[in-house]
Motif scaffolding. Structure first.
Motif, mmCIF file in Angstrom:
data_model
loop_
_atom_site.group_PDB
_atom_site.id
_atom_site.type_symbol
_atom_site.label_atom_id
_atom_site.label_comp_id
_atom_site.label_asym_id
_atom_site.label_seq_id
_atom_site.Cartn_x
_atom_site.Cartn_y
_atom_site.Cartn_z
ATOM 1 N N VAL A 1 1.057 -1.329 -0.125
ATOM 2 C CA VAL A 1 -0.473 -0.139 0.103
ATOM 3 C C VAL A 1 1.140 0.913 -0.071
ATOM 4 O O VAL A 1 1.412 1.704 0.871
ATOM 5 N N LYS A 2 0.911 2.142 -0.439
ATOM 6 C CA LYS A 2 1.976 3.214 -0.867
ATOM 7 C C LYS A 2 0.439 4.023 -0.954
ATOM 8 O O LYS A 2 -0.081 4.896 -1.149
ATOM 9 N N VAL A 3 0.968 5.636 0.338
ATOM 10 C CA VAL A 3 0.380 6.418 0.757
ATOM 11 C C VAL A 3 1.291 7.986 -0.026
ATOM 12 O O VAL A 3 1.945 8.054 0.844
ATOM 13 N N VAL A 4 1.236 8.179 -0.582
ATOM 14 C CA VAL A 4 0.985 9.893 -0.918
ATOM 15 C C VAL A 4 0.408 10.535 -0.077
ATOM 16 O O VAL A 4 -0.770 10.973 0.521
ATOM 17 N N CYS A 5 1.145 11.458 1.055
ATOM 18 C CA CYS A 5 1.045 11.873 2.369
ATOM 19 C C CYS A 5 0.645 13.268 1.795
ATOM 20 O O CYS A 5 2.315 13.834 1.080
ATOM 21 N N PRO A 6 0.509 14.948 2.096
ATOM 22 C CA PRO A 6 1.046 16.104 1.677
ATOM 23 C C PRO A 6 1.512 16.348 2.673
ATOM 24 O O PRO A 6 1.900 16.286 4.345
ATOM 25 N N ASN A 7 2.535 17.397 2.371
ATOM 26 C CA ASN A 7 4.247 18.297 3.962
ATOM 27 C C ASN A 7 2.772 18.813 4.573
ATOM 28 O O ASN A 7 3.163 20.012 4.676
ATOM 29 N N VAL A 8 1.566 18.253 5.115
ATOM 30 C CA VAL A 8 1.113 18.774 6.289
ATOM 31 C C VAL A 8 0.883 18.380 7.176
ATOM 32 O O VAL A 8 1.182 17.006 7.099
ATOM 33 N N ARG A 9 0.377 18.321 8.711
ATOM 34 C CA ARG A 9 0.929 17.620 9.610
ATOM 35 C C ARG A 9 -0.785 16.527 10.050
ATOM 36 O O ARG A 9 -1.915 16.829 9.771
ATOM 37 N N ILE A 10 -0.336 15.348 9.570
ATOM 38 C CA ILE A 10 -1.147 14.369 9.736
ATOM 39 C C ILE A 10 -1.897 13.949 11.091
ATOM 40 O O ILE A 10 -0.625 13.614 11.659
ATOM 41 N N LYS A 11 -2.647 14.026 11.742
ATOM 42 C CA LYS A 11 -3.072 13.814 13.013
ATOM 43 C C LYS A 11 -3.010 12.590 12.903
ATOM 44 O O LYS A 11 -3.283 11.318 12.421
ATOM 45 N N ALA A 12 -3.369 11.921 14.194
ATOM 46 C CA ALA A 12 -3.437 10.011 14.604
ATOM 47 C C ALA A 12 -5.088 10.440 14.274
ATOM 48 O O ALA A 12 -6.163 10.989 14.555
ATOM 49 N N GLY A 13 -5.194 9.131 13.924
ATOM 50 C CA GLY A 13 -6.644 8.379 13.173
ATOM 51 C C GLY A 13 -6.481 7.807 12.797
ATOM 52 O O GLY A 13 -5.483 7.077 11.802
ATOM 53 N N PHE A 14 -7.644 7.165 11.922
ATOM 54 C CA PHE A 14 -7.305 6.170 10.443
ATOM 55 C C PHE A 14 -7.742 6.488 9.220
ATOM 56 O O PHE A 14 -8.847 7.881 9.294
ATOM 57 N N TYR A 15 -6.887 6.237 8.538
ATOM 58 C CA TYR A 15 -7.401 7.093 7.215
ATOM 59 C C TYR A 15 -7.493 6.327 5.931
ATOM 60 O O TYR A 15 -7.203 5.366 5.505
ATOM 61 N N PRO A 16 -9.156 6.167 5.729
ATOM 62 C CA PRO A 16 -9.615 5.333 5.064
ATOM 63 C C PRO A 16 -8.988 4.880 3.417
ATOM 64 O O PRO A 16 -9.036 6.378 3.142
ATOM 65 N N LEU A 17 -8.386 4.066 2.728
ATOM 66 C CA LEU A 17 -7.837 4.468 1.739
ATOM 67 C C LEU A 17 -8.197 3.585 0.569
ATOM 68 O O LEU A 17 -8.289 4.143 -0.629
ATOM 69 N N PHE A 18 -8.880 2.244 0.816
ATOM 70 C CA PHE A 18 -9.651 1.623 -0.173
ATOM 71 C C PHE A 18 -10.747 0.541 0.334
ATOM 72 O O PHE A 18 -10.475 0.564 1.422
ATOM 73 N N SER A 19 -12.171 1.140 0.005
ATOM 74 C CA SER A 19 -12.863 -0.290 -0.040
ATOM 75 C C SER A 19 -13.481 -0.889 -0.707
ATOM 76 O O SER A 19 -13.446 -0.026 -2.154
ATOM 77 N N ALA A 20 -13.953 -2.357 -0.645
ATOM 78 C CA ALA A 20 -14.669 -2.734 -1.734
ATOM 79 C C ALA A 20 -16.473 -3.353 -0.881
ATOM 80 O O ALA A 20 -16.374 -3.336 -0.099
ATOM 81 N N THR A 21 -17.165 -3.577 -1.741
ATOM 82 C CA THR A 21 -18.603 -4.056 -1.303
ATOM 83 C C THR A 21 -18.525 -6.302 -0.514
ATOM 84 O O THR A 21 -18.932 -5.609 0.128
ATOM 85 N N SER A 22 -17.148 -6.301 -1.100
ATOM 86 C CA SER A 22 -16.935 -7.288 -0.643
ATOM 87 C C SER A 22 -15.105 -7.530 -0.696
ATOM 88 O O SER A 22 -14.759 -7.395 -1.587
ATOM 89 N N LEU A 23 -14.718 -7.616 0.595
ATOM 90 C CA LEU A 23 -13.752 -7.803 0.824
ATOM 91 C C LEU A 23 -13.250 -8.938 1.014
ATOM 92 O O LEU A 23 -13.369 -9.355 2.104
ATOM 93 N N THR A 24 -12.481 -9.826 0.059
ATOM 94 C CA THR A 24 -11.872 -10.818 1.158
ATOM 95 C C THR A 24 -10.723 -11.255 0.507
ATOM 96 O O THR A 24 -9.386 -10.565 0.548
ATOM 97 N N ASN A 25 -10.307 -11.931 1.773
ATOM 98 C CA ASN A 25 -8.832 -12.437 2.843
ATOM 99 C C ASN A 25 -8.652 -11.840 2.448
ATOM 100 O O ASN A 25 -7.154 -11.322 2.418
ATOM 101 N N PRO A 26 -9.148 -9.824 3.424
ATOM 102 C CA PRO A 26 -8.247 -9.288 3.892
ATOM 103 C C PRO A 26 -7.612 -9.445 5.294
ATOM 104 O O PRO A 26 -6.605 -9.150 5.504
#
Length: 181
Positions: free
Chosen positions: A115-140
């Motif tokens: 998973v490659k994440v492009v992060c801006p040059n700003v302060r990233i706060k603690a927390g969960f950042y969703p990057l991808f979702s699917a109707t059905s995710l198999t083999n998570p």
């Protein structure tokens, strides 16, 4: 020039085809030009969608789609399940908000990937950042064998997680130690 592909065959009718006639033409062209028949797997090296955009690919008749990489922050409707996904490219915007890729359909993760994440040059706060979702995710559970690559250090502990069917970047707060004498 918008398209740079070559046209192999053009079939014209003087009427609208029924759905079964249209499918017969599609199957004929697939067999003749791609050497595949109904139920085969369509392979893409990469599917990229611009943030906020959506794309719908009519892949009816294909048993599955092999897509090694998904990137962007829009939505994709395929009409066939994705098998063997091994790379996800996500984006956190300049406003510090994730721009997730959403797939309408079933996605199966490969045993290893990145998973490659492009992060801006700003302060990233603690927390969960969703990057991808699917109707059905198999083999998570395969996500445990994946690696995380950030475009820059964000100065906090990070990990990949699956929450409510979403793959995301979990940014943990920095620890605090208080010593009392």
């Amino acid at each position: 020039m918008l398209f740079q592909q070559k046209i192999c065959e053009l079939i014209a009718y003087d009427r609208v085809l029924s759905e079964s006639e249209r499918q017969n033409v599609v199957n004929y062209l697939r067999k003749k030009w791609l050497g595949v028949t109904d139920g085969a797997t369509m392979a893409f090296d990469s599917i990229a969608v611009a943030s906020g955009s959506s794309v719908a690919l009519d892949l009816a008749g294909w048993s599955s789609v092999s897509a090694a990489k998904l990137s962007g922050g829009g939505s994709v409707g395929l009409g066939a399940p994705i098998a063997g996904l091994a790379e996800i490219e996500g984006v956190i915007g300049a406003d510090g908000v994730a721009q997730p890729m959403t797939v309408s359909g079933t996605v199966t993760l490969a045993e290893t990937g990145v998973v490659k994440v492009v992060c801006p040059n700003v302060r990233i706060k603690a927390g969960f950042y969703p990057l991808f979702s699917a109707t059905s995710l198999t083999n998570p559970e395969a996500l445990a064998g994946w690696t995380l690559e950030l475009s820059r250090s964000i100065g906090k502990p990070t990990s990949l997680e699956v929450r409510n069917g979403q793959i995301g970047l979990n940014v943990k707060p920095l620890g605090l130690m208080i010593i009392v004498d």
